[in-house]
Design an enzyme around this catalytic site. Sequence first.
Site, PDB file in Angstrom:
ATOM      1  N   ASN A  73      18.368  43.617 -55.315  1.00 44.77           N
ATOM      2  CA  ASN A  73      17.936  43.320 -53.957  1.00 44.77           C
ATOM      3  C   ASN A  73      18.830  44.119 -53.018  1.00 44.77           C
ATOM      4  O   ASN A  73      19.930  44.534 -53.397  1.00 44.77           O
ATOM      5  CB  ASN A  73      18.176  41.838 -53.641  1.00 44.77           C
ATOM      6  CG  ASN A  73      17.130  40.934 -54.250  1.00 44.77           C
ATOM      7  OD1 ASN A  73      16.135  40.616 -53.618  1.00 44.77           O
ATOM      8  ND2 ASN A  73      17.361  40.517 -55.481  1.00 44.77           N
TER       9      ASN A  73
ATOM     10  N   CYS B 170      13.688  41.942 -61.219  1.00 45.16           N
ATOM     11  CA  CYS B 170      12.547  41.129 -61.597  1.00 45.16           C
ATOM     12  C   CYS B 170      12.464  41.154 -63.113  1.00 45.16           C
ATOM     13  O   CYS B 170      12.288  42.218 -63.698  1.00 45.16           O
ATOM     14  CB  CYS B 170      11.260  41.678 -60.979  1.00 45.16           C
ATOM     15  SG  CYS B 170       9.810  40.786 -61.534  1.00 45.16           S
TER      16      CYS B 170
ATOM     17  N   HIS C 254      11.409  40.643 -48.227  1.00 45.24           N
ATOM     18  CA  HIS C 254      12.238  40.491 -49.432  1.00 45.24           C
ATOM     19  C   HIS C 254      12.268  41.876 -50.088  1.00 45.24           C
ATOM     20  O   HIS C 254      11.311  42.283 -50.738  1.00 45.24           O
ATOM     21  CB  HIS C 254      11.593  39.434 -50.332  1.00 45.24           C
ATOM     22  CG  HIS C 254      12.312  39.212 -51.618  1.00 45.24           C
ATOM     23  ND1 HIS C 254      13.182  38.164 -51.804  1.00 45.24           N
ATOM     24  CD2 HIS C 254      12.285  39.888 -52.799  1.00 45.24           C
ATOM     25  CE1 HIS C 254      13.663  38.212 -53.042  1.00 45.24           C
ATOM     26  NE2 HIS C 254      13.137  39.249 -53.665  1.00 45.24           N
TER      27      HIS C 254
ATOM     28  N   ARG D 201      19.322  32.721 -56.855  1.00 46.05           N
ATOM     29  CA  ARG D 201      18.054  32.676 -57.595  1.00 46.05           C
ATOM     30  C   ARG D 201      17.735  34.076 -58.146  1.00 46.05           C
ATOM     31  O   ARG D 201      17.803  34.324 -59.339  1.00 46.05           O
ATOM     32  CB  ARG D 201      16.925  32.161 -56.681  1.00 46.05           C
ATOM     33  CG  ARG D 201      15.661  31.752 -57.428  1.00 46.05           C
ATOM     34  CD  ARG D 201      14.761  32.893 -57.804  1.00 46.05           C
ATOM     35  NE  ARG D 201      14.275  33.647 -56.642  1.00 46.05           N
ATOM     36  CZ  ARG D 201      13.594  34.774 -56.733  1.00 46.05           C
ATOM     37  NH1 ARG D 201      13.320  35.305 -57.915  1.00 46.05           N
ATOM     38  NH2 ARG D 201      13.210  35.429 -55.651  1.00 46.05           N
ATOM     39  N   ASP D 202      17.421  34.998 -57.259  1.00 42.98           N
ATOM     40  CA  ASP D 202      16.967  36.323 -57.684  1.00 42.98           C
ATOM     41  C   ASP D 202      18.069  37.068 -58.443  1.00 42.98           C
ATOM     42  O   ASP D 202      17.807  37.762 -59.423  1.00 42.98           O
ATOM     43  CB  ASP D 202      16.544  37.131 -56.451  1.00 42.98           C
ATOM     44  CG  ASP D 202      15.446  38.127 -56.752  1.00 42.98           C
ATOM     45  OD1 ASP D 202      15.150  38.349 -57.930  1.00 42.98           O
ATOM     46  OD2 ASP D 202      14.882  38.682 -55.791  1.00 42.98           O
TER      47      ASP D 202
HETATM   48 ZN    ZN Z   1      13.174  39.710 -55.720  1.00 44.55          ZN
END
Ligand code: ZN
Length: 319
Positions: A255, A246, A213, A21-22
């Site tokens: 991340n 982001c 996170h 996802r990220d």
């Molecule tokens: Zn993130």
Amino acid sequence: MSQANELLLPARATICEVAPRDGFQAEKEWIPTEQKVRIVRELAKTGIRYMEITSFVHPKAIPQLKDAEEVVRQVQDLPGIHFRALVPNVKGAQRAIDAGLKKLKLMLSATDSHSLANANCRVEEALEGLYPIVELAAKHGVQVGGSISVAFGCPYEGNVPVERIMHIVERYQAMGVNEVSLADTTGMANPKQVYEMLGQLKAHFPQITFSMHLHNTRGMALANAVAALQQGITHFDSSVAGLGGCPYAPGATGNIATEDLVHAFAEMGVETGINLDAIINVAKDVRETLGHDGGSYMLQAGPCSQLHRKPQGQVKLET
Ligand code: ZN
């Protein structure tokens, strides 16, 4: 070792892999569905048990994730993996539930500026918008976790007061959401702040499970993870090969890499159940597939256990 000199850390930590996802959402080049599925399937072989598989956002907002349903459909057979998806609104929640997901993660920003940029409304309005999602999930017996983006610092507003986070956690609790992910979306957190904020949050909300996170934008993610461990936090998100960013926060990348987190935790005796060699191999594969990584010490230097051959002559100037 005497007790006084011992750093007490949890024996175990749970890592949720968020690259699908990220990580993927931050990729500009289209990743074909079969590649996404292949990477998820590789990840599932490493001992990872929790994965944030995609986000059910509008395809126009994040075209990279427009194949959310298809990805979910093609990994349903994987045994023992707890998948969750990020949902920005009721429509996304309905899509996720229809796709067969049993857990949803809610999206919310700590500050109005980030919320306006990310969700096109202020925090209070965004909070109101979460109720129908929680209701819908309850109706279908689907679990819900909350999240707070830019919880430790906002790229538009700077410092985020702990009172603001407390207020949002209170609202989550009132909705019956007992898991809250604290996101350092643009890598502004520092270990002292993490330690102190978590101490306050844990004291005020003993029933809430907090997870971290962390983005490594400024090299502080691992230190922040250790600060969280010291507060007894045992749930962490991370992304293989350090992918991620982001899309609404300019300059935010990476991340904390899953392989870096697994390695560091293992070195400190914190068991994650993830095989280090296996996750490093997936990271290599991801780097090759996408043509880059998002910052990974394991890819650069390898684990501590990978010793160098002893020098035959004298080592020069190695300090
Ligand atoms: Zn993130």
